[in-house]
Design an enzyme around this catalytic site. Structure first.
Site, PDB file in Angstrom:
ATOM      1  N   ASP A   1     -51.510  12.530  44.754  1.00  0.00           N
ATOM      2  CA  ASP A   1     -52.735  11.862  44.307  1.00  0.00           C
ATOM      3  C   ASP A   1     -53.849  12.161  45.304  1.00  0.00           C
ATOM      4  OD1 ASP A   1     -54.526  10.023  42.941  1.00  0.00           O
ATOM      5  OD2 ASP A   1     -52.710   9.147  42.085  1.00  0.00           O
TER       6      ASP A   1
ATOM      7  N   HIS B   1     -56.921  13.636  40.114  1.00  0.00           N
ATOM      8  CA  HIS B   1     -56.128  13.016  41.191  1.00  0.00           C
ATOM      9  C   HIS B   1     -55.593  14.101  42.136  1.00  0.00           C
ATOM     10  CE1 HIS B   1     -56.274   8.867  39.815  1.00  0.00           C
ATOM     11  NE2 HIS B   1     -56.224   9.336  38.586  1.00  0.00           N
TER      12      HIS B   1
ATOM     13  N   ASP C   1     -54.258  12.206  33.782  1.00  0.00           N
ATOM     14  CA  ASP C   1     -55.151  11.060  33.581  1.00  0.00           C
ATOM     15  C   ASP C   1     -56.397  11.174  34.445  1.00  0.00           C
ATOM     16  OD1 ASP C   1     -53.409  10.765  35.825  1.00  0.00           O
ATOM     17  OD2 ASP C   1     -54.122   8.713  36.067  1.00  0.00           O
ATOM     18  N   GLU C   2     -57.422  10.476  34.025  1.00  0.00           N
ATOM     19  CA  GLU C   2     -58.614  10.222  34.835  1.00  0.00           C
ATOM     20  C   GLU C   2     -59.110  11.474  35.557  1.00  0.00           C
ATOM     21  OE1 GLU C   2     -57.849   5.537  35.853  1.00  0.00           O
ATOM     22  OE2 GLU C   2     -57.004   6.995  37.238  1.00  0.00           O
TER      23      GLU C   2
ATOM     24  N   TRP D   1     -50.678   4.698  28.557  1.00  0.00           N
ATOM     25  CA  TRP D   1     -50.970   3.651  29.561  1.00  0.00           C
ATOM     26  C   TRP D   1     -52.191   2.840  29.209  1.00  0.00           C
ATOM     27  CZ3 TRP D   1     -55.141   3.206  33.071  1.00  0.00           C
ATOM     28  CH2 TRP D   1     -56.034   4.289  33.109  1.00  0.00           C
TER      29      TRP D   1
ATOM     30  N   ASP E   1     -48.905  -3.910  39.034  1.00  0.00           N
ATOM     31  CA  ASP E   1     -49.863  -4.081  40.141  1.00  0.00           C
ATOM     32  C   ASP E   1     -50.904  -5.137  39.772  1.00  0.00           C
ATOM     33  OD1 ASP E   1     -50.869  -2.336  38.171  1.00  0.00           O
ATOM     34  OD2 ASP E   1     -52.149  -1.250  39.585  1.00  0.00           O
TER      35      ASP E   1
ATOM     36  N   TRP F   1     -48.565   0.695  40.999  1.00  0.00           N
ATOM     37  CA  TRP F   1     -49.586   1.477  41.715  1.00  0.00           C
ATOM     38  C   TRP F   1     -49.866   0.755  43.022  1.00  0.00           C
ATOM     39  CZ3 TRP F   1     -50.376   6.020  39.518  1.00  0.00           C
ATOM     40  CH2 TRP F   1     -50.212   6.154  38.132  1.00  0.00           C
TER      41      TRP F   1
ATOM     42  N   GLU G   1     -52.424   0.923  45.504  1.00  0.00           N
ATOM     43  CA  GLU G   1     -53.694   0.817  46.244  1.00  0.00           C
ATOM     44  C   GLU G   1     -53.689  -0.418  47.150  1.00  0.00           C
ATOM     45  OE1 GLU G   1     -53.493   1.479  43.007  1.00  0.00           O
ATOM     46  OE2 GLU G   1     -55.134   2.778  42.323  1.00  0.00           O
TER      47      GLU G   1
HETATM   48  C1  ACM Z   1     -53.217   5.471  35.291  1.00  0.00           C
HETATM   49  O1  ACM Z   1     -53.088   4.246  35.478  1.00  0.00           O
HETATM   50  N1  ACM Z   1     -54.298   6.106  35.700  1.00  0.00           N
HETATM   51  C2  ACM Z   1     -52.196   6.243  34.616  1.00  0.00           C
END
Ligand code: ACM
Length: 518
Positions: A180, A254, A316-317, A383, A410, A459, A461
């Protein structure tokens, strides 16, 4: 005597009369691969009971028997199903395959008093199992848990412990989020800078990431990675517990840690650092042939390490800003005859899909891989709710359900946020996790077979330690386990809570730092 309180609830439980009493005289009867399951069971119950139960091929003059039997006659229960008979005089576990027998052993552990999960001898306990007849088959083949080890690195010892905890709950997929923006965590021999540079960030954001707010950093370097030897160890450990490790190598987004290591993979002329805050980074891979070759080299080493049929490529993203602004990306789009940046992402994922398919594997990606057109053989992990999953299933693709509404562990688990450690946001109480159904509204019976199953996500963070991972994962992961194992008609939240009260004493025995019930 202990109540029958197995988590996840088996398909069919018929209580009998009396109990089987485990003593130092008990022998485990098993041959071949069944003996491995029996030996692991013996090893798991040894610390608390103080018994060293022998695994033998044939019963021994009158000593009480727990038999582990691999039997083709149990084929009707599938690859992972099992039968269990407990009477006062003997115990028999049967299954067609080792995985099923392993799950029988997990149920056996849970038939014993919860103290059996402790790591030191417990005196004054009668090690009884209530008489019962169990037949048990999982509802889904994909019963997973994702762990992000990038935002905060988690030591290998904890990864192994987490896999043990998954297996206890009859979960069979460990989705390992290995790359990531904030850290690259897998050694790649051909590209050493991925870990020399990409595995380390100079500091970390303090407090919650807020758009347009002033950021404070802790000034403390953070990082770590797994060597290929360590990864092989984790994969083998998981395999012995019938858990498949699915690696995730994120692309095209990412990707900032990789770009920090090898700037030529990015779209900018100036170098970037491994990211020190959260949120979505604009630094994505470029779509040059050399970058695709780089990533396929990385995948080559990944395929060597992970026998998993599925390889997760993220997807993603991935903001399109840099591609829009890059003359090279625009030229590439033109040359390929693509209409927009979504199609460029789709092209990128299709290249990976073709590559993995040619190697006999299957590409898996987050639901953004639907944008710009879904690659031919891709499987979708939904997701952002279930929309992506429903769309992919309707188009005839397999999906794994991981909706943030029900499986993002999370998120806060208490309505009283102030009583909880800082979390990313959201609200997912235990009951919400329990309500998860991978075959959601919008998926009809005809397409339901495309739903491989579901999984819970951690996740990290705002989760810096293994203890905090456990606090967020449990007991919501117990609820998830029931959602993906137990037949829909066998699920009942009140009944789950009653069993969970016993189950939490097992987790106490294992020193799991779970969130207390409210
Ligand atoms: C994600 O939560 N960006 C897969």
């Amino acid at each position: 005597m202990s109540k029958i309180a197995i988590v996840p609830a088996p398909s069919r439980v018929v209580p009998g009369n009396g109990a089987f009493v485990l003593t130092p005289e008990t022998v485990l009867v098993a041959v071949g691969p069944a003996a491995e399951v029996a030996a692991m069971f013996a090893e798991q119950i040894a610390p608390a009971t103080g018994f060293t139960l022998p695994v033998v091929a044939v019963p021994q003059d009158g000593r009480p028997v727990i038999a582990f039997v691999l039997d083709e006659a149990a084929a009707g229960l599938g690859a992972e199903g099992y039968g269990l008979t407990v009477t006062p005089s003997h115990v028999t576990a049967r299954a067609a395959q080792s995985a099923g027998l392993f799950y029988a052993a997990q149920s056996l552990r849970q038939l014993l008093p919860p103290e059996v999960f402790r790591s030191t001898p417990v005196e004054g306990i009668a090690w009884t199992m209530p008489a019962v007849e169990i037949e048990d088959v999982p509802r889904f083949r994909w019963r997973g848990a994702m762990l992000d080890v990038c935002r905060h690195f988690m030591p290998k010892a904890f990864v192994l412990r987490y896999i043990d905890l998954l297996a206890l709950h009859k979960l069979n997929v460990f989705h390992w989020h290995l790359t990531d923006d904030q850290g690259w965590r897998i050694e790649i021999k051909k590209y050493p800078r991925l870990t020399e540079v990409g595995a380390w960030r100079k500091e970390t954001l303090v407090g919650r990431m807020q758009r347009d707010a002033e950021m404070t950093f802790d000034g403390v370097p953070h990082g770590g990675f797994y060597t290929q030897d360590e990864i092989r160890e984790v994969v083998a450990y998981a395999q012995a517990r019938h858990v498949t490790v699915v690696p995730e190598i994120e692309m095209p987004g990412h990707a900032q840690a990789a770009i920090a290591a090898y700037p030529e993979l990015g779209n900018l002329t100036e170098p970037v650092d491994v990211r020190t805050c959260w949120g979505i980074s604009e630094n994505v891979f470029n779509v040059e042939e050399s970058t695709i070759a780089f990533l396929q080299d990385v995948l080559d080493e990944v395929l060597e390490l992970f026998p998993s049929e599925f390889i997760h490529v993220g997807g993603d993203e991935a903001p399109k800003k840099q591609w829009r602004e890059s003359p090279a990306a625009q030229a590439r789009m033109q040359a390929l005859g693509l209409h927009d940046e979504e199609e460029l992402q789709s092209y990128f994922i299709r290249r990976m899909d073709a590559y993995l398919t040619a190697k006999g594997r299957r590409l898996l990606g987050w639901d953004e891989i639907l944008e710009g057109g879904l690659a031919e053989n891709a499987t979708v992990m939904s997701w952002r709710g279930v929309r992506g999953g429903v769309a992919a299933v309707s188009a005839g693709h397999d999906v794994v359900m991981a909706p943030n509404s029900h499986t993002y562990f999370d998120y806060y688990q208490s309505a009283d946020r102030d009583s909880e450690p800082l979390a990313i946001g959201g609200f997912l109480p235990l009951e919400g996790a329990y309500a998860f159904d991978p075959v959601c509204e919008g998926i009809d019976a005809e397409h339901a077979h495309h739903v491989l199953g579901g999984q819970g996500q951690i996740w990290t963070e705002y989760i810096a330690t293994p203890e905090h991972v456990e606090y967020m994962a449990f007991p919501r992961l117990c609820a998830l386990a029931e959602a993906v194992w137990t037949p829909a008609e066998g699920r009942d939240y009140a009944d789950f809570l009653a069993r969970l009260a016993v189950h939490l004493r097992r987790l106490d025995g294992l020193n799991v730092h779970y969130h207390p019930l409210e």
